[in-house]
Design a protein around this motif. Sequence first.
Motif, PDB file in Angstrom:
ATOM      1  N   VAL A  64      46.287  36.513  43.496  1.00 32.88           N
ATOM      2  CA  VAL A  64      44.844  36.699  43.429  1.00 32.88           C
ATOM      3  C   VAL A  64      44.365  37.203  44.782  1.00 32.88           C
ATOM      4  CG1 VAL A  64      42.632  35.563  43.010  1.00 32.88           C
ATOM      5  CG2 VAL A  64      44.675  34.792  41.798  1.00 32.88           C
ATOM      6  N   PRO A  68      36.608  37.911  47.956  1.00 36.00           N
ATOM      7  CA  PRO A  68      35.836  38.860  47.153  1.00 36.00           C
ATOM      8  C   PRO A  68      35.150  39.887  48.038  1.00 36.00           C
ATOM      9  CG  PRO A  68      34.684  36.755  47.307  1.00 36.00           C
ATOM     10  CD  PRO A  68      36.009  36.560  47.979  1.00 36.00           C
ATOM     11  N   ARG A 115      44.566  32.242  36.488  1.00 34.77           N
ATOM     12  CA  ARG A 115      45.119  33.530  36.090  1.00 34.77           C
ATOM     13  C   ARG A 115      46.331  33.271  35.206  1.00 34.77           C
ATOM     14  NH1 ARG A 115      41.242  34.206  38.949  1.00 34.77           N
ATOM     15  NH2 ARG A 115      40.639  36.100  40.085  1.00 34.77           N
ATOM     16  N   ASP A 134      39.840  39.716  36.403  1.00 32.01           N
ATOM     17  CA  ASP A 134      39.912  40.650  37.524  1.00 32.01           C
ATOM     18  C   ASP A 134      39.290  41.999  37.178  1.00 32.01           C
ATOM     19  OD1 ASP A 134      41.155  38.928  39.444  1.00 32.01           O
ATOM     20  OD2 ASP A 134      42.977  39.073  38.245  1.00 32.01           O
ATOM     21  N   ASP A 135      39.392  42.404  35.912  1.00 27.59           N
ATOM     22  CA  ASP A 135      38.697  43.618  35.477  1.00 27.59           C
ATOM     23  C   ASP A 135      37.190  43.428  35.565  1.00 27.59           C
ATOM     24  OD1 ASP A 135      41.114  44.821  34.969  1.00 27.59           O
ATOM     25  OD2 ASP A 135      41.096  44.336  32.824  1.00 27.59           O
ATOM     26  N   ILE A 137      35.563  41.432  37.617  1.00 23.56           N
ATOM     27  CA  ILE A 137      35.157  41.430  39.023  1.00 23.56           C
ATOM     28  C   ILE A 137      35.076  42.859  39.564  1.00 23.56           C
ATOM     29  CG2 ILE A 137      35.949  40.797  41.344  1.00 23.56           C
ATOM     30  CD1 ILE A 137      37.016  38.189  40.094  1.00 23.56           C
ATOM     31  N   ARG A 138      35.974  43.724  39.106  1.00 28.19           N
ATOM     32  CA  ARG A 138      35.936  45.121  39.565  1.00 28.19           C
ATOM     33  C   ARG A 138      34.800  45.897  38.914  1.00 28.19           C
ATOM     34  NH1 ARG A 138      41.720  44.404  39.687  1.00 28.19           N
ATOM     35  NH2 ARG A 138      41.853  44.833  37.447  1.00 28.19           N
ATOM     36  N   TYR A 229      36.766  33.150  47.029  1.00 27.86           N
ATOM     37  CA  TYR A 229      36.710  32.927  45.590  1.00 27.86           C
ATOM     38  C   TYR A 229      36.451  31.457  45.299  1.00 27.86           C
ATOM     39  CZ  TYR A 229      38.072  37.672  44.456  1.00 27.86           C
ATOM     40  OH  TYR A 229      38.070  39.036  44.318  1.00 27.86           O
TER      41      TYR A 229
END
Length: 330
Positions: A64, A68, A115, A134-135, A137-138, A229
């Motif tokens: 991870v 951030p 995760r 994670d997608d 967050i992006r 995070y």
Amino acid sequence: MLAKKAPGIKSSEVTPRKLYLNRREFIAGSAARAAYAATNPLFSRSLVIERQDASAAASAAPQVPQKPAVAKRGEFTPPDERNTPYADATGYTNFYEFSTAKRDPAVLARNFRTRPWVLSVEGLVKAPRSFAIDDLIRLFPLEERIYRWRCVEGWSMVIPWIGFPLAEFIKKCEPSPSAKFVEFTTLFDPEQMPFQKTKVLEWPYLEGLRLDEAMHPLTLLAVGMYEEYLPPQNGAPIRLVVPWKYGFKSIKSIVRIRFIEKMPKSAWMKARPEEYGFYANVNPFVSHPRWSQATERRIGEDGKRKTVVFNGYEAEVGSLYSGMNLKRYY
């Protein structure tokens, strides 16, 4: 009870924060585990897991990102407020899936797996879909929001959250015109969350907001705090933050968001409807049946301060409740 710090001296000025936190966590955790294991058989399983080879667990864990990437800072920051120390904000939490004691989750959630993690969107939407964390967050630029935080038991904090407006996520979900409420559900995994084996609440934990509350610019989906995070005990990997409501409304470790037509019945409404209503707006004039809400204890301060309507965000959110009887709709 929290130990008082010497005035004018911060622990971070004496010892590097991470070393200090590790040492403090080890000492507090050892005492908490010993006392807890003596009275609760559910804890024995976590002790066995914790004694496993740490290096093997670390090598098997998905990687991870360490921090951030914050694109924007400072919006809605309350004036003349100091952030609650990180050690207090992460070491004194309500997370009943792990324990009803506020210092236990920091120990019991240490090995909680965040995760892989998928957030599903269901109900009255154009098309149900799922997002890997994670997608997600992006997908949205992350912001830092420093919010006042008020718990129903009478304590409060000031926390720098990192996340993105729930409204932006809702727009991506494309709810139908018939959707009036948003329902949130926490992960149900009793092997990781030992108190889900008890009947303290009806599991999985469920909360909800009216759609206009969910769309308000203050409402945040948080993935971090204090430039890091989220720790597991604070709701990793994604949680809700609604700063004008009591803390139990800000559900942790969310796995499902559902758009519905009728008001959902949240976990605390099911458990104690005479004590916990759907709205849960911070209101010093509406007492809890067992205690007053007129004052609060800010963690890290001596004494108490007066509680403010909507936790100080009346100018921003008061119009949401225009004409409502806030003593009836508590």
